[in-house]
Design a protein around this motif. Structure first.
Motif, PDB file in Angstrom:
ATOM      1  N   MET A 402       0.798  -1.219   0.000  1.00 10.12           N
ATOM      2  CA  MET A 402       0.000   0.000   0.000  1.00 10.12           C
ATOM      3  C   MET A 402       0.840   1.281   0.000  1.00 10.12           C
ATOM      4  SD  MET A 402      -3.041  -1.019  -0.262  1.00 10.12           S
ATOM      5  CE  MET A 402      -3.940   0.502   0.075  1.00 10.12           C
ATOM      6  N   ALA A 403       1.809   1.410   0.927  1.00 10.07           N
ATOM      7  CA  ALA A 403       2.542   2.671   1.066  1.00 10.07           C
ATOM      8  C   ALA A 403       3.569   2.820  -0.046  1.00 10.07           C
ATOM      9  CB  ALA A 403       3.231   2.730   2.419  1.00 10.07           C
ATOM     10  N   ASN A 404       3.406   3.856  -0.852  1.00 11.58           N
ATOM     11  CA  ASN A 404       4.374   4.153  -1.915  1.00 11.58           C
ATOM     12  C   ASN A 404       5.535   4.930  -1.286  1.00 11.58           C
ATOM     13  OD1 ASN A 404       5.650   5.959  -3.916  1.00 11.58           O
ATOM     14  ND2 ASN A 404       4.262   4.922  -5.340  1.00 11.58           N
ATOM     15  N   PRO A 405       6.768   4.380  -1.297  1.00 12.63           N
ATOM     16  CA  PRO A 405       7.884   5.040  -0.608  1.00 12.63           C
ATOM     17  C   PRO A 405       8.108   6.479  -1.057  1.00 12.63           C
ATOM     18  CG  PRO A 405       8.503   2.813  -1.218  1.00 12.63           C
ATOM     19  CD  PRO A 405       7.173   3.061  -1.855  1.00 12.63           C
ATOM     20  N   ASP A 430      16.337  -2.102  -0.220  1.00 16.64           N
ATOM     21  CA  ASP A 430      17.345  -1.588  -1.145  1.00 16.64           C
ATOM     22  C   ASP A 430      16.687  -0.929  -2.353  1.00 16.64           C
ATOM     23  OD1 ASP A 430      19.746  -0.974  -2.231  1.00 16.64           O
ATOM     24  OD2 ASP A 430      20.370  -3.023  -2.655  1.00 16.64           O
ATOM     25  N   GLU A 431      16.470  -1.712  -3.408  1.00 18.08           N
ATOM     26  CA  GLU A 431      16.082  -1.121  -4.691  1.00 18.08           C
ATOM     27  C   GLU A 431      14.788  -0.324  -4.617  1.00 18.08           C
ATOM     28  OE1 GLU A 431      15.281  -2.646  -9.253  1.00 18.08           O
ATOM     29  OE2 GLU A 431      16.513  -3.857  -7.909  1.00 18.08           O
ATOM     30  N   SER A 432      13.768  -0.856  -3.954  1.00 16.66           N
ATOM     31  CA  SER A 432      12.451  -0.206  -3.971  1.00 16.66           C
ATOM     32  C   SER A 432      12.388   1.049  -3.108  1.00 16.66           C
ATOM     33  CB  SER A 432      11.377  -1.198  -3.511  1.00 16.66           C
ATOM     34  OG  SER A 432      11.605  -1.583  -2.179  1.00 16.66           O
ATOM     35  N   ARG A 438      17.028   8.817  -0.850  1.00 14.67           N
ATOM     36  CA  ARG A 438      17.752   9.947  -1.440  1.00 14.67           C
ATOM     37  C   ARG A 438      16.911  11.223  -1.390  1.00 14.67           C
ATOM     38  NH1 ARG A 438      19.573   6.251  -5.443  1.00 14.67           N
ATOM     39  NH2 ARG A 438      18.041   7.055  -6.932  1.00 14.67           N
ATOM     40  N   LEU A 439      15.635  11.086  -1.664  1.00 16.82           N
ATOM     41  CA  LEU A 439      14.720  12.226  -1.662  1.00 16.82           C
ATOM     42  C   LEU A 439      14.636  12.842  -0.265  1.00 16.82           C
ATOM     43  CD1 LEU A 439      12.661  13.797  -3.445  1.00 16.82           C
ATOM     44  CD2 LEU A 439      10.907  12.199  -2.637  1.00 16.82           C
TER      45      LEU A 439
END
Length: 902
Positions: A402-405, A430-432, A438-439
Motif C-alpha cells: 500500500m505505502a508508496n515510498p 534496497d532497490e524499492s 535519497r529524496l
C-alpha cells in the motif's frame, strides 16, 4: 553604576583565533609549488583554487615555469607583486624551511603546508618541525599542517586541497587528522546531501590545532555544529577550554581512533594500571561536553541529524511503523541506549483510534498495520507531533503493497518543514526504497537503512544535551581544603624524600599528607625490631596490622608484606620474623627498614579506591571505584579531572557500580554521600596544589555510615615536575581575592565568582531596578533561567574573570555587584569588561573599587587594553570612567565606547 554588553558566550584563552583570518578569510593566496604536471598536488591545488569560484587573487610560484595553467607564474615569493594573506606550500619537505622563512621575511602571516616528511618519518622530521616552530615564533605566523590535505571553505568558494570536489554549503565544520577520512566524508556528504561550513585537514598540528579551530569556527555564523576526527590531542588545556566554551551553544561530535593500546607500560599504582588512555580521553570528552561516537557510521549519522533536524530535547521517542518486527528492534535499541518509549497521551490515543484500523497496536510502537498508506502515515505523524509526551519521531516504512515510498517521503518532507521536533526515518530494504531515501536526505530528513542506526544517532545527541545539563547543575557549597601552614609541612615531607633519593613516600608520610587535606586515615608507626613491634602494638591496642617498611616495595601484599588481625604479642613477634624473611626472599634487592604497626580496622563498610596519576597529555586525572584486593580484578572505575566541585564529584561516583554500594545494597547500610564527595573534593585540592605528585592511591578507602577512612595510602612523587600549570582546567584564582573598605566603612570581599554562587547571583539580580538591568544588559530582562545563570557563574577562568563583591551581614552572605573581563579571541592584548552594582550600593565607592581591581586583574593577565560600551544616559558610569582616565568616544547611536590603556 553599570555598563557593558552581555557576555553570554566567552572566547579564547590562548587567543587561539589570533591571525587566523589570514588563513581562513584570505583575500590573496600564493601557491608555492604550483605545477602544470597533471595529477600532482601542486597541479590539483592550483586548479581547485582558480576553478571553484574563489573571489580572491591567486599567484602561482614556480621558478621553472613562466605560467601555471595559463596564469603568470612568479619565480619566488620575493617576486610577488603584493604581500599575500596565505601561502600554500606543496614542495618537498627539505625546501619547506627556506620557503616559510621567506614568507615570514615578506610579511606573509598565514601558512598552509601540504608537504609530508616531518615528525611522521622520525627524528629527521622532528628536527625540521623544531626549525619550523622557531620561524613561526620569530615572525608570528599561523601554520596549518604540515602533512595535510588542506582545507575547503564552501562559503568562500575556496578549495585549498588536492581533493576533487567542493562540498555543498552547510552548517557543519569538520576537522580531521586523517586525510583519508576527509576523502571518505566528502564522498558520503555528496551522497547524503550534507553540506559544510568548513572542511579542514589538520595534519601534524604543528601550530593550528583542534583548540584553535574550535575557537575560530565556534564564532563562525555559518557553523552550527563541529565534527572532529581525532588521533591525538596536542594541547589538552587549550582543547578543553575551547570545547567547554562552545559545546553549550554548538554541539561538538568526536570520533577518536586508537582506542586500544597494546603493551601499556607497567604502572606502580592501581590507578596507573586502571586508567588507560582511552578511558582518559572518554572522561575528557565528557567533561568538555563533547559527544563521542565510536564508529565512522555514527559520525555520519549524527552529522546528518545536526545538519537537518531540530536537536533532541528529551529521551521519549515515538515509533510509527507498518510492520511489527522493525518496531520491536527499534524498541530494543532505544531501551539499550538509555532512551524511553514515549507514553502516548489520552488525547493522542483518542485521535489515533478515530482513523487507525481497530486492530492497530494501541500503544507505542504505533503499528499502523501493513496496509497503511501514505495518508495514514501522515495523519499519525501529525497527531504525534502535537503530543507533549513525545520528544522525537522515528518513522519506519518496510516495503509493502500500500505505502508508496516516494509519496510517503514527500508527505514526511512536508511535515518536517513545519515540525519543531526531530523526525528520523528508516526505510529498510534496497532497490524499492533507494529513491525515497535519497529524496528524504536531499530535503533535510535523515534517512537510515536500519532503525537501529536512527536510534543510535538520536540517543547520541540526546545524551549530549543531558550530559551538559548534568555538568552545569549548580553544585552545593562545601568548605574544604588545607591551611597554608600545612602546605609548608607537605613541601617539607616531599623535599625530604627527594633529598634521600626516594620518589615513593612511605606510608606514614603519605597518610600525613592526605590527613592535612581532611581525609582521615589510620596512622602507622615504623619499628625496626620485633621487640619494638610488640611494644607499639600493645600501646595501640590489639588487633593490629603489620606492613613491611621498604622504599622499593609498592604493592606490599603481593610479596607477603601485609599481615592482618594480629591479636597478641607472640603473634606480632613471630609475624615480624616471618614477614621480613619472606619479603627478603621475594624481593632480594629491596631495602628492609623494618615494619609498620597500625590499628586493625574492623571492616564494617565498603572498600573503594581514590587515586590519581599524571597523564602525559591530560595531566593529573582522578579515579574512583571499587577498592580493596579486588581493585584490578573488577576494574570498576570512573575518571574525572581536577578541579572538582560537589556536582562533578557526584558525576564520577554515579558512573561506577560502587555507587550502588554507597546507596545501600543487600543489607549494607547506605554511606553518607556528602562525606564521600567532600573527601573527593579535598583529594582534588591536594592534586591541584601539588604538581610534584606523580601517582597517588588511597586504597582501600573504607566508607561506613558517616565514617570515611583511608586504610592505606601511597604517593609517588615526580622529581622534576614540569610546570605550575599542570592541570587541563583552570582552578579558582584565589589570588584575585581582595578585601576593601567602602566609603561608609563597610568591609567588602572582592573575589572571583564560582559555580556554587548561582543562588547568590540570582538574589542579587532580583534586587536590580529595571534601569540597572538596562544599563548592564542594554535591554530589560525579567527572567534569568538556569542556563543563563550558569553562563555567568560557571566560567572558565582562562577566558573570563568575574569578580563579585560579597558582604556578610547577620551571618548571611550577599552579593553587591559584579565586574567582569572577557578575553578577546582575536586580539591577545585586549579584553572587554562590564560592571554592575546593586542599586542600594550605588554612591558608596564600590564602583571605584571594582574598576581599580579590574585594572589590576587585567594587568596580571598580561593585557594592554580594556574596552567596553556605556549607554549615554548612564551618567554615573560615565563620570566614573572620566575619573579613572578612560578614553570616551562616540559609538553606536545612544552609546559611548570606553577604553583604558593598561
Amino acid at each position: 553604576m553599570d555598563m557593558g554588553h552581555n557576555p553570554v558566550i566567552v572566547w579564547g584563552r590562548n587567543m587561539s583565533a589570533v591571525n587566523l583570518d589570514k588563513v581562513f578569510k584570505p583575500k590573496s593566496i600564493a601557491v608555492i609549488g604550483a605545477s602544470n604536471k597533471v595529477g600532482s598536488a601542486g597541479y590539483r591545488i592550483f586548479r581547485n583554487l582558480i576553478g571553484s569560484g574563489y573571489a580572491g587573487v591567486v599567484f602561482p610560484v614556480n621558478p621553472k615555469r613562466e605560467s601555471i595553467q595559463g596564469v603568470q607564474a612568479y619565480s619566488s615569493i620575493d617576486e610577488l607583486p603584493k604581500v599575500v594573506d596565505l601561502a600554500i606550500i606543496a614542495t618537498p619537505a627539505k625546501m619547506v624551511i627556506d620557503v616559510v622563512e621567506r614568507c615570514g621575511k615578506n610579511g606573509i602571516k598565514g601558512i598552509l603546508i601540504i608537504s609530508a616528511g616531518f615528525k611522521e618519518i622520525g627524528e629527521t622530521g622532528k628536527i625540521l618541525e623544531k626549525k619550523l616552530m622557531q620561524i613561526k615564533e620569530k615572525y608570528d605566523l599561523r601554520i596549518v599542517g604540515p602533512n595535510c590535505v588542506g582545507f575547503i571553505l564552501p562559503y568562500l568558494n575556496l578549495n585549498a586541497t588536492f581533493a576533487g570536489s567542493m562540498p555543498a554549503k552547510g552548517n557543519i565544520a569538520l576537522f580531521s587528522q586523517s586525510g583519508a577520512i576527509c576523502g571518505a566524508i566528502l564522498d558520503w556528504a555528496a551522497s547524503a546531501k550534507v553540506g559544510f561550513s568548513s572542511f579542514i585537514s589538520v595534519g601534524s598540528m604543528l601550530d593550528v590545532d583542534f583548540g584553535d579551530l574550535i575557537d575560530y569556527f565556534g564564532m563562525d555564523m555559518h557553523t552550527r555544529s563541529i565534527v572532529l576526527y581525532v588521533e591525538s590531542i596536542t594541547d589538552a588545556r587549550k582543547f578543553m577550554s575551547a570545547s567547554r566554551s562552545f559545546a553549550r551553544a554548538k554541539p561538538i561530535i568526536v570520533i577518536k581512533s586508537g582506542r586500544f593500546k597494546e603493551g601499556a607500560k607497567a604502572a606502580s599504582s592501581h590507578t596507573g594500571a586502571m586508567a588507560g588512555e582511552d578511558y582518559i580521553y572518554d572522561a575528557a570528552f565528557k567533561r568538555a561536553g563533547v559527544v563521542r561516537v565510536k564508529e565512522i557510521g555514527d559520525l555520519f549519522n549524527c552529522s546528518s541529524i545536526l545538519a537537518k533536524q531540530p536537536r533532541p530535547t528529551g529521551p521519549n521517542i515515538a515509533i510509527i511503523t507498518n510492520a511489527g518486527g522493525p518496531g520491536v528492534l527499534a524498541t530494543d535499541s532505544i531501551v539499550e541506549k538509555g532512551g524511553k518509549l514515549a507514553k502516548l497521551s489520552d488525547e493522542t490515543m483518542d485521535e489515533l483510534n478515530e482513523f487507525l484500523p481497530a486492530h492497530w497496536s494501541k500503544a507505542n510502537p504505533i503499528d499502523i498495520i501493513g496496509d497503511g498508506d501514505e495518508e495514514r502515515y501522515e495523519k499519525t505523524i501529525e497527531t504525534c507531533l502535537k503530543d507533549k509526551n513525545i520528544d522525537g519521531l522515528l518513522i519506519i516504512c518496510v516495503p509493502q503493497v500500500m505505502a508508496n515510498p516516494k509519496k510517503l517521503a514527500d508527505r514526511i518532507i512536508g511535515l518536517s518543514k513545519r515540525a519543531s521536533k526531530p523526525i528520523l526515518t528508516s526505510f529498510p530494504g534496497d532497490e524499492s526504497v533507494q529513491y525515497a531515501r535519497r529524496l528524504l536526505n536531499r530535503n533535510n530528513v535523515p534517512a537510515y537503512s536500519t532503525p537501529e542506526e536512527a536510534v543510535d544517532s538520536y540517543m547520541y545527541l540526546y545524551h549530549y544535551k543531558r550530559n551538559l545539563e548534568l555538568l552545569y547543575e549548580t553544585p552545593e557549597e562545601r568548605n574544604v581544603g588545607p591551611t597554608q601552614k600545612n602546605q609548608g609541612k607537605i613541601k617539607k615531607i616531599i623535599q625530604r624524600a627527594m633529598e634521600e633519593g626516594r620518589t615513593l613516600l612511605n606510608e606514614a608520610e603519605a597518610k600525613e599528607i592526605v590527613e592535612f587535606y581532611g581525609i582521615k586515615s589510620t596512622r602507622p608507626v615504623a619499628v625496626k625490631t620485633c621487640d619494638e613491634a610488640v611494644k607499639i602494638a600493645e600501646k595501640i591496642g590489639y588487633p593490629v596490622v603489620m606492613k613491611i617498611h621498604s622504599p622499593q616495595i609498592t604493592h606490599k601484599s603481593d610479596v607477603g608484606g601485609v599481615a592482618l588481625n594480629l591479636d597478641c604479642g607472640d603473634v606480632v613477634r613471630n609475624t615480624y620474623k616471618t614477614m621480613t624473611k619472606t619479603v627478603k626472599e621475594n624481593v632480594p634487592d629491596a631495602t628492609i627498614n623494618g615494619v609498620t604497626i597500625q590499628k586493625m580496622i574492623e571492616n564494617k563498610g565498603s572498600e573503594f579506591i581514590l587515586g590519581s596519576k599524571k597523564d602525559p597529555v591530560f595531566g593529573p586525572i582522578i579515579l574512583f571505584g571499587m577498592g580493596g584486593i579486588f581493585t584490578e580484578l573488577f576494574k570498576d572505575r570512573a575518571i574525572g579531572f581536577p578541579p572538582l566541585n560537589q556536582v562533578l564529584a557526584h558525576r564520577i561516583i554515579e558512573q561506577t557500580k560502587a555507587y550502588k554500594l554507597l546507596k545501600g545494597f543487600r543489607g549494607l547500610p547506605p554511606v553518607n554521600m556528602q562525606k564521600i564527595e567532600e573527601n573527593m573534593i579535598n583529594f582534588s585540592h591536594l592534586i591541584e596544589d601539588h604538581p610534584e605528585i606523580q601517582e597517588i592511591d588511597i586504597n582501600p578507602l573504607i566508607a561506613s555510615g558517616d565514617d570515611v577512612l583511608a586504610v592505606d595510602a601511597r604517593i609517588v612523587v615526580d622529581a622534576e615536575p614540569e610546570d605550575k600549570q599542570h592541570l587541563i582546567i583552570s582552578t579558582y584564582p584565589s589570588h584575585y581575592e581582595k578585601k576593601v573598605t567602602l566609603d561608609d566603612g563597610k568591609e567588602v570581599l572582592l573575589r572571583p565568582i564560582k559555580p556554587e554562587d548561582e543562588p547568590l547571583w540570582l538574589e542579587m539580580f532580583k534586587s536590580f531596578s529595571e534601569q540597572t538591568v538596562r544599563f548592564r544588559f542594554f535591554r530589560i530582562i525579567k527572567d534569568t533561567p538556569h542556563e543563563m545563570r550558569t553562563r555567568y557563574c560557571n566560567i572558565d577562568y582562562d577566558r573570563e574573570i568575574g569578580i563579585v563583591a560579597e558582604i556578610k551581614e547577620k551571618g548571611k552572605r550577599r552579593f553587591l555587584g559584579v565586574t567582569r573581563i572577557i578575553l578577546e579571541p582575536r586580539n591577545k592584548e585586549e579584553a572587554e569588561f562590564a560592571i554592575v552594582v546593586s542599586d542600594e550600593w550605588h554612591r558608596r565607592g564600590l564602583g571605584s573599587e571594582f574598576v581599580d581591581h579590574t585594572i589590576d586583574v587585567a594587568r596580571d593577565k598580561g593585557l594592554k587594553k580594556l574596552h567596553g560600551v556605556v549607554l549615554k544616559d548612564n551618567v554615573p558610569m560615565i563620570s566614573l570612567c572620566r575619573e579613572k582616565n578612560f578614553k570616551i568616544t562616540d559609538g553606536d547611536p545612544g552609546e559611548y565606547k570606553i577604553e583604558y590603556d593598561l
